[in-house]
Design a protein around this motif. Structure first.
Motif, PDB file in Angstrom:
ATOM      1  N   TRP A  81      42.886   6.863  12.382  1.00 58.18           N
ATOM      2  CA  TRP A  81      42.072   7.635  13.333  1.00 58.18           C
ATOM      3  C   TRP A  81      41.297   8.721  12.601  1.00 58.18           C
ATOM      4  O   TRP A  81      40.112   8.921  12.857  1.00 58.18           O
ATOM      5  CB  TRP A  81      42.952   8.275  14.400  1.00 58.18           C
ATOM      6  N   ARG A  82      41.979   9.435  11.717  1.00 56.26           N
ATOM      7  CA  ARG A  82      41.317  10.529  10.993  1.00 56.26           C
ATOM      8  C   ARG A  82      40.189  10.008  10.097  1.00 56.26           C
ATOM      9  O   ARG A  82      39.110  10.586  10.051  1.00 56.26           O
ATOM     10  CB  ARG A  82      42.329  11.315  10.159  1.00 56.26           C
ATOM     11  N   ASP A  83      40.435   8.922   9.395  1.00 59.16           N
ATOM     12  CA  ASP A  83      39.391   8.353   8.533  1.00 59.16           C
ATOM     13  C   ASP A  83      38.206   7.857   9.361  1.00 59.16           C
ATOM     14  O   ASP A  83      37.056   7.976   8.930  1.00 59.16           O
ATOM     15  CB  ASP A  83      39.940   7.218   7.675  1.00 59.16           C
ATOM     16  N   SER A  84      38.477   7.338  10.532  1.00 60.13           N
ATOM     17  CA  SER A  84      37.382   6.820  11.363  1.00 60.13           C
ATOM     18  C   SER A  84      36.457   7.938  11.843  1.00 60.13           C
ATOM     19  O   SER A  84      35.302   7.667  12.197  1.00 60.13           O
ATOM     20  CB  SER A  84      37.927   6.031  12.560  1.00 60.13           C
ATOM     21  N   GLU A  85      36.933   9.163  11.823  1.00 61.40           N
ATOM     22  CA  GLU A  85      36.092  10.294  12.230  1.00 61.40           C
ATOM     23  C   GLU A  85      34.909  10.505  11.283  1.00 61.40           C
ATOM     24  O   GLU A  85      33.953  11.178  11.640  1.00 61.40           O
ATOM     25  CB  GLU A  85      36.931  11.577  12.327  1.00 61.40           C
ATOM     26  N   TRP A  86      34.964   9.914  10.095  1.00 58.64           N
ATOM     27  CA  TRP A  86      33.870  10.044   9.137  1.00 58.64           C
ATOM     28  C   TRP A  86      32.774   9.011   9.356  1.00 58.64           C
ATOM     29  O   TRP A  86      31.711   9.097   8.731  1.00 58.64           O
ATOM     30  CB  TRP A  86      34.409   9.959   7.703  1.00 58.64           C
ATOM     31  N   ASP A 107      56.810  14.605  19.622  1.00 60.92           N
ATOM     32  CA  ASP A 107      57.839  14.964  18.647  1.00 60.92           C
ATOM     33  C   ASP A 107      58.639  13.757  18.144  1.00 60.92           C
ATOM     34  O   ASP A 107      59.471  13.889  17.252  1.00 60.92           O
ATOM     35  CB  ASP A 107      58.780  16.032  19.209  1.00 60.92           C
ATOM     36  N   GLU A 108      58.374  12.570  18.682  1.00 65.97           N
ATOM     37  CA  GLU A 108      59.052  11.359  18.226  1.00 65.97           C
ATOM     38  C   GLU A 108      58.291  10.645  17.103  1.00 65.97           C
ATOM     39  O   GLU A 108      58.817   9.721  16.497  1.00 65.97           O
ATOM     40  CB  GLU A 108      59.257  10.384  19.389  1.00 65.97           C
ATOM     41  N   TYR A 109      57.066  11.072  16.841  1.00 64.60           N
ATOM     42  CA  TYR A 109      56.294  10.468  15.761  1.00 64.60           C
ATOM     43  C   TYR A 109      56.814  10.985  14.427  1.00 64.60           C
ATOM     44  O   TYR A 109      57.164  12.147  14.298  1.00 64.60           O
ATOM     45  CB  TYR A 109      54.799  10.761  15.910  1.00 64.60           C
ATOM     46  N   LEU A 110      56.850  10.110  13.440  1.00 64.72           N
ATOM     47  CA  LEU A 110      57.393  10.448  12.129  1.00 64.72           C
ATOM     48  C   LEU A 110      56.319  10.579  11.064  1.00 64.72           C
ATOM     49  O   LEU A 110      56.618  10.560   9.875  1.00 64.72           O
ATOM     50  CB  LEU A 110      58.418   9.381  11.711  1.00 64.72           C
ATOM     51  N   CYS A 111      55.074  10.714  11.483  1.00 68.19           N
ATOM     52  CA  CYS A 111      53.988  10.815  10.505  1.00 68.19           C
ATOM     53  C   CYS A 111      54.087  12.135   9.739  1.00 68.19           C
ATOM     54  O   CYS A 111      54.630  13.123  10.225  1.00 68.19           O
ATOM     55  CB  CYS A 111      52.628  10.694  11.184  1.00 68.19           C
ATOM     56  N   SER A 112      53.558  12.088   8.536  1.00 67.29           N
ATOM     57  CA  SER A 112      53.568  13.286   7.701  1.00 67.29           C
ATOM     58  C   SER A 112      52.506  14.268   8.190  1.00 67.29           C
ATOM     59  O   SER A 112      51.514  13.873   8.797  1.00 67.29           O
ATOM     60  CB  SER A 112      53.315  12.917   6.235  1.00 67.29           C
ATOM     61  N   ARG A 113      52.711  15.513   7.900  1.00 64.42           N
ATOM     62  CA  ARG A 113      51.730  16.536   8.291  1.00 64.42           C
ATOM     63  C   ARG A 113      50.396  16.298   7.598  1.00 64.42           C
ATOM     64  O   ARG A 113      49.348  16.620   8.118  1.00 64.42           O
ATOM     65  CB  ARG A 113      52.262  17.927   7.963  1.00 64.42           C
ATOM     66  N   LEU A 114      50.437  15.715   6.411  1.00 64.42           N
ATOM     67  CA  LEU A 114      49.224  15.462   5.647  1.00 64.42           C
ATOM     68  C   LEU A 114      48.216  14.641   6.446  1.00 64.42           C
ATOM     69  O   LEU A 114      47.021  14.923   6.406  1.00 64.42           O
ATOM     70  CB  LEU A 114      49.569  14.731   4.346  1.00 64.42           C
ATOM     71  N   VAL A 115      48.682  13.644   7.185  1.00 69.11           N
ATOM     72  CA  VAL A 115      47.748  12.789   7.921  1.00 69.11           C
ATOM     73  C   VAL A 115      47.317  13.402   9.247  1.00 69.11           C
ATOM     74  O   VAL A 115      46.318  12.987   9.824  1.00 69.11           O
ATOM     75  CB  VAL A 115      48.308  11.361   8.153  1.00 69.11           C
ATOM     76  N   GLU A 116      48.046  14.364   9.728  1.00 65.72           N
ATOM     77  CA  GLU A 116      47.727  14.965  11.026  1.00 65.72           C
ATOM     78  C   GLU A 116      46.492  15.854  10.993  1.00 65.72           C
ATOM     79  O   GLU A 116      45.793  15.981  11.988  1.00 65.72           O
ATOM     80  CB  GLU A 116      48.906  15.794  11.536  1.00 65.72           C
ATOM     81  N   PHE A 117      46.238  16.476   9.867  1.00 64.13           N
ATOM     82  CA  PHE A 117      45.145  17.440   9.788  1.00 64.13           C
ATOM     83  C   PHE A 117      43.794  16.796  10.049  1.00 64.13           C
ATOM     84  O   PHE A 117      43.462  15.770   9.466  1.00 64.13           O
ATOM     85  CB  PHE A 117      45.105  18.122   8.413  1.00 64.13           C
ATOM     86  N   ARG A 118      43.027  17.429  10.898  1.00 67.14           N
ATOM     87  CA  ARG A 118      41.647  17.002  11.111  1.00 67.14           C
ATOM     88  C   ARG A 118      40.800  17.755  10.095  1.00 67.14           C
ATOM     89  O   ARG A 118      40.564  18.958  10.221  1.00 67.14           O
ATOM     90  CB  ARG A 118      41.182  17.325  12.531  1.00 67.14           C
TER      91      ARG A 118
END
Length: 155
Positions: free
Chosen positions: A21-26, A75-86
């Motif tokens: 999702w984050r990459d698609s924002e580009w 809060d059930e998602y296990l993704c890293s904070r690195l990928v969350e940042f917009r």
């Protein structure tokens, strides 16, 4: 599938989904036309990898990939904070791309050694596709490695 592998797979799937999702924002705003296409393709791959892993996990849990991907509390998602940042800065996005692809390669390498043939096979397939993401990240790393904004983003 043991619990440790299931957790690792869910972490990867969550990371890949959010990063896609984050990459698609580009798309449409990357600094070069070629990067619009490249990053869009990478985003699609990441989401496809997430879907494949969610499908594997969903069969084990008696649910669907869509329910596993979208019907959990935040809060059930296990993704890293690195990928969350917009990230709205290209250098920061590329820094994340470089760091994420390196970490992802290490996780996939471990799962390719699984005693579960389905897990080993799926992660090997994903890793073959991710090789292109790593090449892309490396190309940008080399291009931007002398740029202060990029080195600051890596830090």
């Amino acid at each position: 599938m043991n619990e440790s592998e299931a957790r690792s797979l869910l972490e990867i799937a969550d990371d890949e989904l959010i990063l896609g999702w984050r990459d698609s924002e580009w798309t449409g705003i990357a600094p070069l036309l070629e990067e619009d296409v490249a990053f869009s393709s990478i985003a699609q791959n990441e989401i496809g990898h997430a879907r494949a892993i969610y499908e594997l996990l969903a069969r084990e849990r008696g649910t669907t990939a869509d329910e596993l991907a979208f019907d959990r509390a935040p809060d059930e998602y296990l993704c890293s904070r690195l990928v969350e940042f917009r990230l709205l800065d290209w250098e920061k996005t590329i820094a994340r791309h470089c760091l994420y692809e390196e970490a992802d390669a290490r996780r996939l390498e471990l799962l390719k050694q699984s005693d579960d043939a389905e897990i080993a096979g799926l992660t090997a397939k994903i890793d073959r596709e991710e090789a292109y993401h790593r090449l892309h990240a490396q190309m940008w790393f080399e291009r931007l490695s002398v740029e202060p904004r990029f080195t600051a983003a890596l830090d």
